[in-house]
Design a protein around this motif. Structure first.
Motif, short mmCIF file in Angstrom:
data_model
loop_
_atom_site.label_atom_id
_atom_site.label_comp_id
_atom_site.label_asym_id
_atom_site.label_seq_id
_atom_site.Cartn_x
_atom_site.Cartn_y
_atom_site.Cartn_z
N SER A 93 0.83 -1.20 0.00
CA SER A 93 0.00 0.00 0.00
C SER A 93 0.87 1.26 0.00
O SER A 93 0.58 2.22 -0.73
N ALA A 94 1.93 1.25 0.80
CA ALA A 94 2.83 2.41 0.85
C ALA A 94 3.47 2.65 -0.51
O ALA A 94 3.57 3.79 -0.97
N GLU A 95 3.88 1.58 -1.18
CA GLU A 95 4.46 1.75 -2.52
C GLU A 95 3.42 2.21 -3.53
O GLU A 95 3.75 2.95 -4.46
N THR A 96 2.18 1.82 -3.35
CA THR A 96 1.11 2.30 -4.22
C THR A 96 0.96 3.82 -4.07
O THR A 96 0.82 4.53 -5.07
N TRP A 97 1.00 4.31 -2.83
CA TRP A 97 0.94 5.75 -2.62
C TRP A 97 2.14 6.44 -3.25
O TRP A 97 2.00 7.47 -3.92
N ALA A 98 3.33 5.89 -3.05
CA ALA A 98 4.54 6.47 -3.65
C ALA A 98 4.44 6.44 -5.17
O ALA A 98 4.95 7.34 -5.85
N GLY A 99 3.77 5.44 -5.70
CA GLY A 99 3.60 5.31 -7.14
C GLY A 99 2.77 6.43 -7.76
O GLY A 99 2.77 6.60 -8.98
N LYS A 100 2.10 7.20 -6.94
CA LYS A 100 1.34 8.35 -7.45
C LYS A 100 2.28 9.50 -7.83
O LYS A 100 1.86 10.46 -8.47
N LEU A 101 3.52 9.39 -7.41
CA LEU A 101 4.53 10.41 -7.74
C LEU A 101 5.24 10.04 -9.03
O LEU A 101 5.66 8.89 -9.21
N ARG A 102 5.37 11.02 -9.91
CA ARG A 102 6.02 10.76 -11.21
C ARG A 102 7.43 10.21 -11.04
O ARG A 102 7.87 9.36 -11.80
N THR A 103 8.14 10.69 -10.06
CA THR A 103 9.54 10.30 -9.90
C THR A 103 9.71 8.85 -9.45
O THR A 103 10.76 8.26 -9.65
N TRP A 104 8.68 8.27 -8.85
CA TRP A 104 8.77 6.89 -8.36
C TRP A 104 9.12 5.93 -9.50
O TRP A 104 9.91 5.01 -9.33
N ASP A 105 8.54 6.16 -10.65
CA ASP A 105 8.78 5.27 -11.79
C ASP A 105 10.18 5.40 -12.36
O ASP A 105 10.59 4.58 -13.17
N THR A 106 10.93 6.42 -11.94
CA THR A 106 12.31 6.57 -12.43
C THR A 106 13.29 5.71 -11.64
O THR A 106 14.44 5.57 -12.04
N ALA A 107 12.84 5.15 -10.52
CA ALA A 107 13.72 4.35 -9.67
C ALA A 107 13.78 2.91 -10.14
O ALA A 107 12.76 2.22 -10.15
N PRO A 108 14.94 2.42 -10.53
CA PRO A 108 15.07 1.01 -10.86
C PRO A 108 14.78 0.14 -9.63
O PRO A 108 15.10 0.54 -8.50
N ALA A 109 14.19 -1.00 -9.84
CA ALA A 109 13.86 -1.91 -8.73
C ALA A 109 15.09 -2.21 -7.88
O ALA A 109 15.02 -2.24 -6.65
N GLU A 110 16.22 -2.39 -8.54
CA GLU A 110 17.48 -2.68 -7.82
C GLU A 110 17.82 -1.54 -6.86
O GLU A 110 18.28 -1.77 -5.73
N SER A 111 17.61 -0.32 -7.28
CA SER A 111 17.92 0.84 -6.44
C SER A 111 16.98 0.92 -5.25
O SER A 111 17.41 1.20 -4.12
N LEU A 112 15.70 0.67 -5.47
CA LEU A 112 14.73 0.70 -4.37
C LEU A 112 15.06 -0.37 -3.34
O LEU A 112 15.02 -0.12 -2.13
#
Length: 158
Positions: A93-112
């Motif tokens: 759920s927390a990641e879903t909220w963060a996903g509302k931010l445009r910049t979230w999609d710029t983060a590679p899974a490895e980096s997160l």
């Protein structure tokens, strides 16, 4: 939540001014050999919490800039994820909220995932150094570990 999202969007679009400021890579290097993944030119507050968020009639503002650093624009939303988990959200759920931010999609899974582990180690250290009877640091460590575990599980499925 919409006001917090709006101020996070504004912050993500704010390049770090030309001042001497600690870099996210340097702050995290003691916790991971992957800290280079957090490089960026965005100014980061890094201490988003209810006491440092001022909500007024026209928006939200982050106050108490005691720990600003320079780093990737997705770092601030990642820190927010841990705060959301601490407030009772599941990691998904927390990641879903963060996903509302445009910049979230710029983060590679490895980096997160690397950043989640850095925060788990960092909050463990903070909790160990906390004064006797102070529990909020332990709660933050547990929240950071919950996110790191979630990231590990998500990585297994991708």
């Amino acid at each position: 939540m919409e006001l917090t999202i709006a101020v996070l969007e504004e912050l993500a679009a704010t390049l770090c001014p030309d001042i001497r400021l600690l870099d996210c890579v340097n702050r995290c290097a003691g916790y991971s050999d992957q800290a280079h993944l957090f490089t960026g030119e965005t100014v980061l507050h890094t201490d988003i919490n209810p006491a440092n968020t001022l909500i007024c009639g026209y928006g939200a503002h982050f106050i108490d800039w005691a720990w600003p650093i320079r780093g990737a624009s997705w770092v601030e939303p990642a820190i927010w994820v841990i705060r959301l988990i601490d407030a009772g959200h599941t990691p998904a759920s927390a990641e879903t909220w963060a996903g509302k931010l445009r910049t979230w999609d710029t983060a590679p899974a490895e980096s997160l995932t690397a950043f989640a582990h850095v925060n788990a180690h960092m909050w463990d250290e903070i909790a160990e150094q906390a004064p006797q009877g102070s529990n909020w640091q332990k709660h933050m460590a547990a929240s950071a570990h919950a996110w790191a575990d979630h990231r590990e599980e998500a990585d297994r499925w991708t």
